[in-house]
Design a protein around this motif. Structure first.
Motif, PDB file in Angstrom:
ATOM      1  N   LEU A 174       7.876-128.759 -16.653  1.00  0.00           N
ATOM      2  CA  LEU A 174       7.476-129.544 -15.994  1.00  0.00           C
ATOM      3  C   LEU A 174       7.469-131.032 -16.671  1.00  0.00           C
ATOM      4  CD1 LEU A 174       5.584-131.067 -13.758  1.00  0.00           C
ATOM      5  CD2 LEU A 174       3.489-130.360 -15.076  1.00  0.00           C
ATOM      6  N   ILE A 175       7.137-131.205 -17.875  1.00  0.00           N
ATOM      7  CA  ILE A 175       7.205-132.268 -18.651  1.00  0.00           C
ATOM      8  C   ILE A 175       8.494-132.919 -19.424  1.00  0.00           C
ATOM      9  CG2 ILE A 175       4.797-132.929 -18.565  1.00  0.00           C
ATOM     10  CD1 ILE A 175       6.243-131.639 -21.837  1.00  0.00           C
ATOM     11  N   THR A 176       9.457-132.044 -19.271  1.00  0.00           N
ATOM     12  CA  THR A 176      10.779-132.265 -19.751  1.00  0.00           C
ATOM     13  C   THR A 176      11.786-132.277 -18.741  1.00  0.00           C
ATOM     14  OG1 THR A 176      11.292-130.000 -20.573  1.00  0.00           O
ATOM     15  CG2 THR A 176      10.365-131.191 -22.237  1.00  0.00           C
ATOM     16  N   GLY A 177      11.760-131.581 -17.777  1.00  0.00           N
ATOM     17  CA  GLY A 177      12.855-131.423 -16.819  1.00  0.00           C
ATOM     18  C   GLY A 177      13.935-130.704 -17.270  1.00  0.00           C
ATOM     19  N   CYS A 178      13.675-129.639 -18.098  1.00  0.00           N
ATOM     20  CA  CYS A 178      14.788-128.729 -18.851  1.00  0.00           C
ATOM     21  C   CYS A 178      14.172-127.421 -18.561  1.00  0.00           C
ATOM     22  CB  CYS A 178      14.699-129.092 -20.283  1.00  0.00           C
ATOM     23  SG  CYS A 178      15.383-130.845 -20.379  1.00  0.00           S
ATOM     24  N   HIS A 179      15.101-126.430 -18.886  1.00  0.00           N
ATOM     25  CA  HIS A 179      14.883-125.189 -19.073  1.00  0.00           C
ATOM     26  C   HIS A 179      14.359-124.948 -20.568  1.00  0.00           C
ATOM     27  CE1 HIS A 179      16.213-123.502 -15.381  1.00  0.00           C
ATOM     28  NE2 HIS A 179      17.328-124.464 -15.302  1.00  0.00           N
ATOM     29  N   PRO A 180      13.836-123.390 -20.826  1.00  0.00           N
ATOM     30  CA  PRO A 180      13.338-123.350 -22.247  1.00  0.00           C
ATOM     31  C   PRO A 180      14.416-123.362 -23.513  1.00  0.00           C
ATOM     32  CG  PRO A 180      12.996-121.552 -20.742  1.00  0.00           C
ATOM     33  CD  PRO A 180      13.333-122.566 -19.783  1.00  0.00           C
ATOM     34  N   GLY A 181      15.731-123.069 -22.823  1.00  0.00           N
ATOM     35  CA  GLY A 181      16.901-123.166 -23.717  1.00  0.00           C
ATOM     36  C   GLY A 181      16.936-124.519 -24.165  1.00  0.00           C
ATOM     37  N   ARG A 182      16.401-125.554 -23.453  1.00  0.00           N
ATOM     38  CA  ARG A 182      16.443-126.950 -24.249  1.00  0.00           C
ATOM     39  C   ARG A 182      15.254-127.362 -24.815  1.00  0.00           C
ATOM     40  NH1 ARG A 182      19.639-131.093 -20.367  1.00  0.00           N
ATOM     41  NH2 ARG A 182      19.327-132.242 -22.069  1.00  0.00           N
ATOM     42  N   HIS A 183      13.973-127.100 -24.286  1.00  0.00           N
ATOM     43  CA  HIS A 183      12.905-127.599 -24.831  1.00  0.00           C
ATOM     44  C   HIS A 183      12.207-126.796 -25.672  1.00  0.00           C
ATOM     45  CE1 HIS A 183      10.383-124.780 -22.161  1.00  0.00           C
ATOM     46  NE2 HIS A 183      10.806-125.249 -21.088  1.00  0.00           N
ATOM     47  N   GLY A 184      12.622-125.487 -25.869  1.00  0.00           N
ATOM     48  CA  GLY A 184      12.148-124.538 -27.160  1.00  0.00           C
ATOM     49  C   GLY A 184      10.859-123.839 -26.741  1.00  0.00           C
ATOM     50  N   MET A 185      10.114-123.956 -25.861  1.00  0.00           N
ATOM     51  CA  MET A 185       8.942-123.153 -25.618  1.00  0.00           C
ATOM     52  C   MET A 185       9.576-122.012 -24.720  1.00  0.00           C
ATOM     53  SD  MET A 185       5.717-123.476 -26.120  1.00  0.00           S
ATOM     54  CE  MET A 185       5.964-124.959 -26.893  1.00  0.00           C
ATOM     55  N   VAL A 186       9.691-121.063 -25.539  1.00  0.00           N
ATOM     56  CA  VAL A 186      10.545-119.753 -24.888  1.00  0.00           C
ATOM     57  C   VAL A 186       9.632-119.001 -24.474  1.00  0.00           C
ATOM     58  CG1 VAL A 186      12.562-120.347 -26.401  1.00  0.00           C
ATOM     59  CG2 VAL A 186      10.623-118.904 -27.423  1.00  0.00           C
ATOM     60  N   ALA A 187       8.350-118.869 -24.895  1.00  0.00           N
ATOM     61  CA  ALA A 187       7.481-117.790 -24.194  1.00  0.00           C
ATOM     62  C   ALA A 187       6.118-118.607 -24.560  1.00  0.00           C
ATOM     63  CB  ALA A 187       7.615-116.595 -24.959  1.00  0.00           C
ATOM     64  N   ASN A 188       5.085-117.992 -24.290  1.00  0.00           N
ATOM     65  CA  ASN A 188       3.684-118.258 -24.569  1.00  0.00           C
ATOM     66  C   ASN A 188       3.290-118.134 -26.172  1.00  0.00           C
ATOM     67  OD1 ASN A 188       2.852-119.241 -21.951  1.00  0.00           O
ATOM     68  ND2 ASN A 188       1.612-117.564 -21.561  1.00  0.00           N
ATOM     69  N   LYS A 189       4.007-116.941 -26.593  1.00  0.00           N
ATOM     70  CA  LYS A 189       3.926-116.586 -28.023  1.00  0.00           C
ATOM     71  C   LYS A 189       5.354-116.185 -28.575  1.00  0.00           C
ATOM     72  CE  LYS A 189      -0.432-114.200 -26.842  1.00  0.00           C
ATOM     73  NZ  LYS A 189      -1.435-113.040 -26.612  1.00  0.00           N
ATOM     74  N   PHE A 190       5.779-116.723 -29.654  1.00  0.00           N
ATOM     75  CA  PHE A 190       6.994-116.203 -30.032  1.00  0.00           C
ATOM     76  C   PHE A 190       7.079-116.453 -31.746  1.00  0.00           C
ATOM     77  CE2 PHE A 190       6.879-120.740 -28.558  1.00  0.00           C
ATOM     78  CZ  PHE A 190       7.045-121.548 -29.670  1.00  0.00           C
ATOM     79  N   MET A 191       8.139-116.180 -32.454  1.00  0.00           N
ATOM     80  CA  MET A 191       8.260-116.389 -33.830  1.00  0.00           C
ATOM     81  C   MET A 191       9.110-117.712 -34.027  1.00  0.00           C
ATOM     82  SD  MET A 191       7.023-113.606 -35.593  1.00  0.00           S
ATOM     83  CE  MET A 191       6.534-111.939 -35.480  1.00  0.00           C
ATOM     84  N   GLU A 192       8.628-118.431 -34.883  1.00  0.00           N
ATOM     85  CA  GLU A 192       9.130-119.857 -35.457  1.00  0.00           C
ATOM     86  C   GLU A 192       8.924-119.774 -36.922  1.00  0.00           C
ATOM     87  OE1 GLU A 192      10.395-122.854 -36.307  1.00  0.00           O
ATOM     88  OE2 GLU A 192      10.607-123.015 -34.316  1.00  0.00           O
ATOM     89  N   ALA A 193      10.186-119.861 -37.480  1.00  0.00           N
ATOM     90  CA  ALA A 193      10.151-119.660 -39.085  1.00  0.00           C
ATOM     91  C   ALA A 193       9.464-120.912 -39.700  1.00  0.00           C
ATOM     92  CB  ALA A 193      11.572-119.678 -39.366  1.00  0.00           C
ATOM     93  N   ALA A 194       9.656-122.065 -38.806  1.00  0.00           N
ATOM     94  CA  ALA A 194       9.053-123.188 -39.584  1.00  0.00           C
ATOM     95  C   ALA A 194       7.646-123.205 -39.832  1.00  0.00           C
ATOM     96  CB  ALA A 194       9.253-124.405 -38.724  1.00  0.00           C
ATOM     97  N   VAL A 195       6.833-122.281 -39.050  1.00  0.00           N
ATOM     98  CA  VAL A 195       5.550-122.342 -39.127  1.00  0.00           C
ATOM     99  C   VAL A 195       5.123-121.020 -39.819  1.00  0.00           C
ATOM    100  CG1 VAL A 195       5.000-123.856 -37.254  1.00  0.00           C
ATOM    101  CG2 VAL A 195       5.081-121.517 -36.803  1.00  0.00           C
ATOM    102  N   GLY A 196       6.090-120.168 -40.539  1.00  0.00           N
ATOM    103  CA  GLY A 196       5.862-118.997 -41.155  1.00  0.00           C
ATOM    104  C   GLY A 196       5.874-117.825 -40.193  1.00  0.00           C
ATOM    105  N   GLY A 197       6.039-118.025 -38.933  1.00  0.00           N
ATOM    106  CA  GLY A 197       6.223-116.807 -37.942  1.00  0.00           C
ATOM    107  C   GLY A 197       5.564-116.816 -36.760  1.00  0.00           C
ATOM    108  N   TYR A 198       4.724-115.860 -36.522  1.00  0.00           N
ATOM    109  CA  TYR A 198       3.992-115.593 -35.200  1.00  0.00           C
ATOM    110  C   TYR A 198       3.391-116.988 -34.620  1.00  0.00           C
ATOM    111  CZ  TYR A 198       0.881-113.833 -31.402  1.00  0.00           C
ATOM    112  OH  TYR A 198       0.287-113.814 -30.238  1.00  0.00           O
ATOM    113  N   LEU A 199       3.621-117.393 -33.602  1.00  0.00           N
ATOM    114  CA  LEU A 199       2.777-118.814 -32.989  1.00  0.00           C
ATOM    115  C   LEU A 199       2.118-118.364 -31.682  1.00  0.00           C
ATOM    116  CD1 LEU A 199       2.074-121.470 -33.244  1.00  0.00           C
ATOM    117  CD2 LEU A 199       4.363-122.299 -32.262  1.00  0.00           C
ATOM    118  N   ASN A 200       0.923-118.354 -31.498  1.00  0.00           N
ATOM    119  CA  ASN A 200       0.403-118.375 -29.998  1.00  0.00           C
ATOM    120  C   ASN A 200       0.067-119.771 -29.565  1.00  0.00           C
ATOM    121  OD1 ASN A 200      -1.326-117.827 -27.750  1.00  0.00           O
ATOM    122  ND2 ASN A 200      -2.818-116.842 -29.022  1.00  0.00           N
TER     123      ASN A 200
END
Length: 493
Positions: free
Chosen positions: A59-85
């Protein structure tokens, strides 16, 4: 950028989880009337996964998750050490700081600030979701208040000032009547006149929460829908009575639909362990990491593990469509579709993203749609979303105001990715490079022509025991998922 429509204001009113087949004169008389008298996009779509934070980001980017990076409600993100809710306000705040912005595409609040304008957000959804919709609010001096409290708001100073001016935030209830009343009253009585933001998002937690915890056809769900619709009616009356009919444009929308859960949670972690896979909760440890749900993500150690996981999943009757990353030599595991087909090709996405099986059965004889799930906190038979059924993908989208057509029906596929470019266009601003398109068809001065949709179908199979397909509509350069399913799955029992 220069705002050429300086008197124009936009109000986006979001009914979290509302299915478009629930909009009618009995349950939603105000929304139904708005759809008739405004410009109604009758074939609007969510993005996949059909989850709230994913679609809030779109809604607030006009983009698909492949561009905005919010790929799920919960996912793995290495920069924060792994699991992110991402529902967790504190965890999302830390990730935002570490990553210098959780989103990988420019957001509406940032774009408006660059033009000297403000986005305000007032919502009673999850604290993380509320933060996400204007994660830069404090830095740019905007309002973003979560009704979970000032301390769970992205702009605590502005949130505290609003509470002091308007009154204390009421406790949440199910249905969430008092908080939804506070959201609209704070906007009408304080925010619209005192801050006068160019764009305001009002996010209603209902009917999503009653759907999840009481069922999509429960009395509580119907009550929540009627109350949220009455809140919209009050906003429409206020627009008329306050002399804002020419200036205030209202966008009514939902972010996804719902289906009913069937059976007990599948316990995917136990099934994977029993099948001999070495699973770990820590990113990079074990053979794979699992983020479970009715849409699940698997992060595999290497292409060989990915292939073994896919082979096993395709033998399971509960497994639906499978999307995968090409991990080695550009090759996908047999029978999978690429993440890019689902507009989900982002480094944060799982190496395997699978949707649990769905069908079109109406469990209560009314609304169609069921899903298998792995959501232990959702009661059996209650609402869930995330998948590729039309009941989850189809959404509400209508535009009302002096800029928009009177009684226009836009039948060309559209979606949540189109709201940002359309709103910016209405404000006289250039939306830049986004995945959505300006919905010229909804504007009053439109010449009557419409773009044509091209249906694109993709399929994959792994021998006789696994076949899947995905349908996408392309309008210009924009893509809208239509539906996806496993074609050879047994009936849900």
């Amino acid at each position: 950028m220069e705002n050429t429509n300086s008197d124009t204001r936009y109000l986006i009113v979001a009914f979290d989880g509302l299915r478009p087949d629930m909009v009618n004169d009995d349950l939603t008389p105000n929304l139904a009337a708005l759809c008739r008298t405004g410009s109604h996009c009758t074939d609007s779509r969510a993005v996949f996964p059909t989850l709230t934070r994913v679609n809030q980001a779109s809604l607030i980017t006009g983009c698909h998750p492949g561009r905005h990076g919010m790929v799920a409600n919960k996912f793995m993100e290495a920069a924060v050490g792994g699991y992110l809710n991402t529902a967790d306000f504190d965890a999302l705040s830390r990730a935002d700081e570490v990553l210098d912005g959780i989103l990988t595409a420019p957001s509406l609040g940032e774009i408006l600030h660059g033009a000297g304008l403000e986005l305000a957000v007032i919502g009673c959804g999850t604290p993380g979701g509320n933060r996400l919709m204007h994660h830069r609010a404090e830095a740019v001096g905007s309002l973003n208040i979560s009704l979970h409290g000032v301390e769970k708001s992205a702009a605590p100073g502005a949130a505290q000032a609003l509470v002091e001016a308007h009154g204390p935030i009421p406790k949440s209830t199910l249905p969430n009547h008092a908080q939804i009343n506070w959201v609209i009253e704070a906007y009408m009585q304080q925010v619209a006149s005192n801050r006068d933001p160019a764009v305001t998002i009002l996010w209603f937690s209902d009917p999503d929460t009653p759907f999840h915890y009481r069922g999509i056809e429960s009395p509580e769900a119907a009550d929540s829908i009627r109350h949220a619709d009455a809140a919209l009616g009050r906003l429409l009356d206020w627009r008329r009575d306050s002399g804002r009919e020419n200036s205030l444009q209202i966008v009514a929308m939902s972010d996804h639909g719902h289906v009913a859960t069937h059976g007990e949670p599948l316990a995917l972690d136990e099934k994977l362990a029993a099948a001999g896979f070495e699973m770990s909760p820590d990113l990079g440890a074990g053979e794979a990491n699992l983020v479970p749900g009715t849409v699940a993500s698997l992060y595999a150690r290497d292409a060989a593990v990915q292939a073994r996981l896919v082979d096993w999943l395709q033998t399971q009757p509960w497994c639906g469509p499978i999307f995968a990353r090409a991990m080695e030599n550009g090759a996908l595991p047999r029978g999978t579709l690429p993440l890019s087909d689902a507009n989900l090709d982002h480094p944060r996405a799982g190496d395997i993203v699978l949707t649990l099986h769905r069908d079109d059965h109406a469990p209560n004889g009314g609304l169609a749609g069921r899903c298998l799930h792995d959501e232990p906190d959702i009661p059996t038979g209650c609402g869930m979303h995330g998948g590729l059924s039309s009941h989850e993908i189809n959404t509400v989208l209508a535009f009302s105001g002096s800029q928009f057509g009177n009684g226009a029906r836009v039948t060309t596929p559209s979606g949540i990715i189109d709201i940002l470019p359309t709103v910016l266009h209405g404000l006289g601003l250039d939306p830049g490079s986004v995945d959505g398109r300006i919905l010229h068809e909804v504007f009053q001065d439109h010449d009557g022509g419409s773009l044509k949709a091209e249906r694109i179908s993709s399929a994959a199979e792994a021998g006789p025991h696994y076949r899947q397909g995905l349908a996408v509509d392309r309008v210009g350069d924009s893509r809208y998922l239509a539906h996806g399913a496993r074609h050879d799955a047994p009936p849900i029992e």
